[in-house]
Scaffold this motif. Structure first.
Motif, PDB file in Angstrom:
ATOM      1  N   ALA A  51      43.533  28.771  39.090  1.00  0.00           N
ATOM      2  CA  ALA A  51      44.103  29.201  40.369  1.00  0.00           C
ATOM      3  C   ALA A  51      44.893  30.498  40.214  1.00  0.00           C
ATOM      4  O   ALA A  51      44.982  31.299  41.149  1.00  0.00           O
ATOM      5  N   TYR A 114      38.435  39.579  42.931  1.00  0.00           N
ATOM      6  CA  TYR A 114      38.503  39.020  44.285  1.00  0.00           C
ATOM      7  C   TYR A 114      38.450  40.159  45.287  1.00  0.00           C
ATOM      8  O   TYR A 114      39.144  41.170  45.133  1.00  0.00           O
ATOM      9  N   THR A 174      24.659  34.448  47.443  1.00  0.00           N
ATOM     10  CA  THR A 174      25.611  33.830  46.524  1.00  0.00           C
ATOM     11  C   THR A 174      25.296  33.999  45.035  1.00  0.00           C
ATOM     12  O   THR A 174      26.195  33.854  44.203  1.00  0.00           O
ATOM     13  N   ALA A 200      31.261  33.726  45.420  1.00  0.00           N
ATOM     14  CA  ALA A 200      31.789  32.480  45.977  1.00  0.00           C
ATOM     15  C   ALA A 200      32.757  32.795  47.117  1.00  0.00           C
ATOM     16  O   ALA A 200      33.790  33.445  46.895  1.00  0.00           O
ATOM     17  N   PRO A 201      32.449  32.344  48.353  1.00  0.00           N
ATOM     18  CA  PRO A 201      33.362  32.613  49.467  1.00  0.00           C
ATOM     19  C   PRO A 201      34.550  31.663  49.458  1.00  0.00           C
ATOM     20  O   PRO A 201      34.456  30.519  49.032  1.00  0.00           O
ATOM     21  N   TYR A 202      35.687  32.164  49.916  1.00  0.00           N
ATOM     22  CA  TYR A 202      36.880  31.335  50.110  1.00  0.00           C
ATOM     23  C   TYR A 202      37.644  31.888  51.304  1.00  0.00           C
ATOM     24  O   TYR A 202      38.317  32.905  51.208  1.00  0.00           O
ATOM     25  N   GLU A 203      37.485  31.234  52.452  1.00  0.00           N
ATOM     26  CA  GLU A 203      38.092  31.689  53.700  1.00  0.00           C
ATOM     27  C   GLU A 203      37.743  33.161  53.948  1.00  0.00           C
ATOM     28  O   GLU A 203      36.590  33.488  54.141  1.00  0.00           O
ATOM     29  N   VAL A 206      36.296  36.766  48.816  1.00  0.00           N
ATOM     30  CA  VAL A 206      35.153  36.420  47.977  1.00  0.00           C
ATOM     31  C   VAL A 206      35.571  36.555  46.514  1.00  0.00           C
ATOM     32  O   VAL A 206      36.251  37.522  46.145  1.00  0.00           O
ATOM     33  N   ARG A 207      35.164  35.584  45.698  1.00  0.00           N
ATOM     34  CA  ARG A 207      35.325  35.710  44.252  1.00  0.00           C
ATOM     35  C   ARG A 207      33.990  36.129  43.669  1.00  0.00           C
ATOM     36  O   ARG A 207      33.004  35.415  43.797  1.00  0.00           O
TER      37      ARG A 207
END
Length: 255
Positions: A51, A114, A174, A200-203, A206-207
């Protein structure tokens, strides 16, 4: 940065980072062997480190490999150490030590960044010739179908391809996997490496994880260890600000 300091405040998590520094790319089982703690507890500590972006993970078959990510530590160095004129912690020194270690069949280089963007825009930035020319100094040309050829063609000079390869996997937006070889060595499997882009999407962010493996020698590892951070920083700048950096970052001399 708060997450980084919180993660580093725990002795167990610092020891886990030490283990990865000694031998990067370990499984959970391998990490547990040297930590007197249950697998569940070690998993929780690894989640805190991930994290904080201090480690990154890559799936290899049924195994999950853990890698040390030095970027947040370098950011702490720049903000909290360099300005107090302490000896500079050399990221290149860490890369040199890694290059001197014996090559294994594990991924040789993993970089995580990110981006405030969408998976579709990141995919387009990796595959659209005009966009790659804007931040990478070359056009990535292919139809991006599995089995197709791809080329990275310089925008300056005679327009020759400096990297070629085959599209191994293509799952827009992806995942993209390609082989990677100098055209002069095309056909030589011992000089062919492999690059995986995981998006990888996160809200609203993107990572992007770039894994470059099967490198043929220490010189190649050193080259891509300097090149990828510069290219991906320029990609991030383009997507978040609408323009690439005013200078090509990979041309900046190392000191």
């Amino acid at each position: 940065m708060d997450k980084v300091f919180k993660a580093l405040a725990d002795d167990t998590r610092r020891r886990l980072l030490d283990r990865l520094h000694e031998d990067n790319g370990q499984t959970l089982g391998e990490l547990c062997e040297r930590i007197a703690m249950t697998r569940q507890s070690v998993t929780q500590h690894l989640a805190v480190l991930e994290a904080a972006n201090l480690i990154s993970t890559v799936r290899r078959g049924r195994e999950k490999l853990h890698y040390l990510n030095p970027v947040p530590l370098h950011e702490i160095q720049e903000r909290w150490i360099d300005k107090f004129e302490r000896p500079r912690l050399s990221v290149l020194g860490a890369l040199k030590r890694r290059a001197e270690e014996a090559m294994t069949d594990k991924p040789s280089f993993v970089y995580v960044t990110y981006v405030a963007s969408t998976p579709e825009k990141v995919w387009e930035a990796l595959t659209d010739p005009d966009l790659t020319a804007a931040y990478w100094g070359g056009r990535n040309i292919s139809d991006w179908r599995p089995g197709s050829r791809w080329e990275h063609v310089c925008t300056d000079g005679p327009g020759d391809a400096v990297v070629v390869g085959e599209v191994v996997e293509s799952e827009p937006p992806t995942r993209l996997v390609t082989t990677w070889v100098d055209p002069r060595n095309e056909g030589r499997e011992d000089m062919c490496s492999r690059v995986t882009y995981d998006i990888a999407p996160y809200e609203d962010i993107v990572r992007l994880t770039v894994t470059h493996e099967d490198l043929w020698d220490e010189g190649a590892l050193s080259d891509i260890s300097n090149g990828w951070p510069a290219v991906l920083s320029n990609l991030k700048s383009l997507l978040e600000t609408g323009r690439a950096m005013p200078q090509e970052p990979w041309l900046m001399p190392n000191r």
